[in-house]
Design a protein around this motif. Structure first.
Motif, short mmCIF file in Angstrom:
data_model
loop_
_atom_site.label_atom_id
_atom_site.label_comp_id
_atom_site.label_asym_id
_atom_site.label_seq_id
_atom_site.Cartn_x
_atom_site.Cartn_y
_atom_site.Cartn_z
N ALA A 135 0.83 -1.21 0.00
CA ALA A 135 0.00 0.00 0.00
C ALA A 135 0.86 1.26 0.00
N LEU A 136 1.92 1.26 0.81
CA LEU A 136 2.80 2.44 0.85
C LEU A 136 3.50 2.64 -0.49
N THR A 137 3.93 1.55 -1.11
CA THR A 137 4.57 1.65 -2.43
C THR A 137 3.62 2.29 -3.43
N LYS A 138 2.38 1.81 -3.44
CA LYS A 138 1.38 2.36 -4.37
C LYS A 138 1.13 3.84 -4.08
N ASP A 139 1.00 4.19 -2.79
CA ASP A 139 0.73 5.59 -2.43
C ASP A 139 1.87 6.51 -2.83
N VAL A 140 3.10 6.11 -2.59
CA VAL A 140 4.25 6.97 -2.87
C VAL A 140 4.49 7.07 -4.38
N GLU A 141 4.19 6.00 -5.12
CA GLU A 141 4.43 6.02 -6.57
C GLU A 141 3.38 6.80 -7.35
N ALA A 142 2.27 7.14 -6.74
CA ALA A 142 1.24 7.93 -7.44
C ALA A 142 1.84 9.28 -7.85
N PRO A 143 1.42 9.81 -9.00
CA PRO A 143 1.98 11.09 -9.47
C PRO A 143 1.70 12.25 -8.51
N TYR A 144 2.61 13.19 -8.51
CA TYR A 144 2.48 14.41 -7.70
C TYR A 144 2.24 15.57 -8.66
N THR A 145 1.19 16.31 -8.43
CA THR A 145 0.83 17.41 -9.33
C THR A 145 1.94 18.44 -9.32
N PRO A 146 2.41 18.91 -10.43
CA PRO A 146 1.97 18.78 -11.81
C PRO A 146 2.70 17.69 -12.59
N ASN A 147 3.51 16.88 -11.93
CA ASN A 147 4.23 15.82 -12.64
C ASN A 147 3.26 14.74 -13.13
N PRO A 148 3.40 14.34 -14.39
CA PRO A 148 2.51 13.29 -14.90
C PRO A 148 2.93 11.88 -14.45
N ARG A 149 4.16 11.77 -13.97
CA ARG A 149 4.69 10.46 -13.58
C ARG A 149 5.25 10.54 -12.18
N GLY A 150 4.92 9.54 -11.38
CA GLY A 150 5.42 9.49 -10.01
C GLY A 150 6.78 8.81 -9.96
N PRO A 151 7.40 8.79 -8.79
CA PRO A 151 8.71 8.13 -8.65
C PRO A 151 8.55 6.61 -8.72
N VAL A 152 9.64 5.94 -9.06
CA VAL A 152 9.65 4.48 -9.10
C VAL A 152 10.28 3.98 -7.80
N VAL A 153 9.45 3.36 -6.96
CA VAL A 153 9.90 2.85 -5.67
C VAL A 153 10.08 1.35 -5.79
N THR A 154 11.29 0.87 -5.53
CA THR A 154 11.56 -0.57 -5.63
C THR A 154 11.52 -1.26 -4.29
N GLY A 155 11.39 -0.50 -3.20
CA GLY A 155 11.30 -1.12 -1.90
C GLY A 155 10.92 -0.12 -0.82
N VAL A 156 10.09 -0.59 0.11
CA VAL A 156 9.76 0.18 1.31
C VAL A 156 10.34 -0.60 2.47
N LEU A 157 11.30 -0.02 3.15
CA LEU A 157 12.02 -0.72 4.22
C LEU A 157 11.70 -0.10 5.56
N PHE A 158 11.30 -0.93 6.51
CA PHE A 158 11.07 -0.45 7.87
C PHE A 158 12.38 -0.56 8.64
N THR A 159 12.89 0.58 9.08
CA THR A 159 14.13 0.56 9.86
C THR A 159 13.83 0.64 11.36
N ALA A 160 12.59 0.93 11.70
CA ALA A 160 12.11 0.84 13.09
C ALA A 160 10.61 0.60 13.01
N PHE A 161 10.11 -0.26 13.89
CA PHE A 161 8.68 -0.60 13.85
C PHE A 161 8.27 -0.99 15.27
N VAL A 162 7.57 -0.07 15.97
CA VAL A 162 7.20 -0.31 17.37
C VAL A 162 5.72 0.02 17.54
N ILE A 163 5.00 -0.89 18.20
CA ILE A 163 3.61 -0.64 18.57
C ILE A 163 3.53 -0.73 20.08
N GLN A 164 2.98 0.30 20.71
CA GLN A 164 2.82 0.31 22.17
C GLN A 164 1.36 0.42 22.52
#
Length: 164
Positions: A135-164
């Motif tokens: 989901a994060l990959t899809k969200d970040v790759e979506a185009p940003y106005t006014p660019n017609p093309r979004g960035p190409v993300v090949t990986g979303v890496l969690f470097t910290a992940f804590v739930i309290q």
């Protein structure tokens, strides 16, 4: 009867024959060696005809874009929990990194919105994290106005992940 001494011509002829014999034996041994251990049929000709493969091109260095950590409140019907996540994006090229850097407020907003939609019990499972990465990959790759093309993300890496 006295033995006749060989003439100078005979000595010269013997020397030439011995030299030719040594050269022929050398060439024969060399051809035998190359055919047997060089792997080619036909001696040296096959070695000269063997294609030389160029060395493989070096792989491009990965391009990582670290983001500031996110802290989100995950609400359930009975309680609320805190999710602390540090994310690093792996992008395909320098242009994608520039787009993410230029549109960082929008990138962070998209990620925060997606994180706040998560359920704490689901996101703690491997399936939940995989779904979150997709989901994060899809969200970040979506185009940003006014660019017609979004960035190409090949990986979303969690470097910290804590739930309290």
């Amino acid at each position: 009867m006295a033995k006749k001494e060989p003439s100078k011509f005979a000595k010269f002829l013997k020397s030439v024959l011995a030299t030719v014999l040594i050269v022929v034996a050398s060439v024969g041994a060399t051809l035998f060696y190359y055919e047997r251990y060089g792997g080619g049929i036909g001696g040296l000709g096959s070695l000269a005809a063997a294609p030389v493969e160029p060395p493989p091109a070096p792989l491009p260095a990965p391009i990582f874009t670290p983001l500031e950590p996110f802290t989100v409140t995950l609400r359930t019907e009975t309680s609320s929990r805190i999710l602390y996540v540090a994310v690093t994006l792996r992008v395909a090229d320098e242009e994608s990194r520039k787009v993410i850097t230029s549109y960082m407020p929008e990138v962070r907003d998209r990620i925060l919105r997606r994180l706040s939609e998560q359920r704490a019990d689901y996101v703690q499972t491997p399936e939940g994290r995989s779904a979150l990465v997709a989901a994060l990959t899809k969200d970040v790759e979506a185009p940003y106005t006014p660019n017609p093309r979004g960035p190409v993300v090949t990986g979303v890496l969690f470097t910290a992940f804590v739930i309290q």
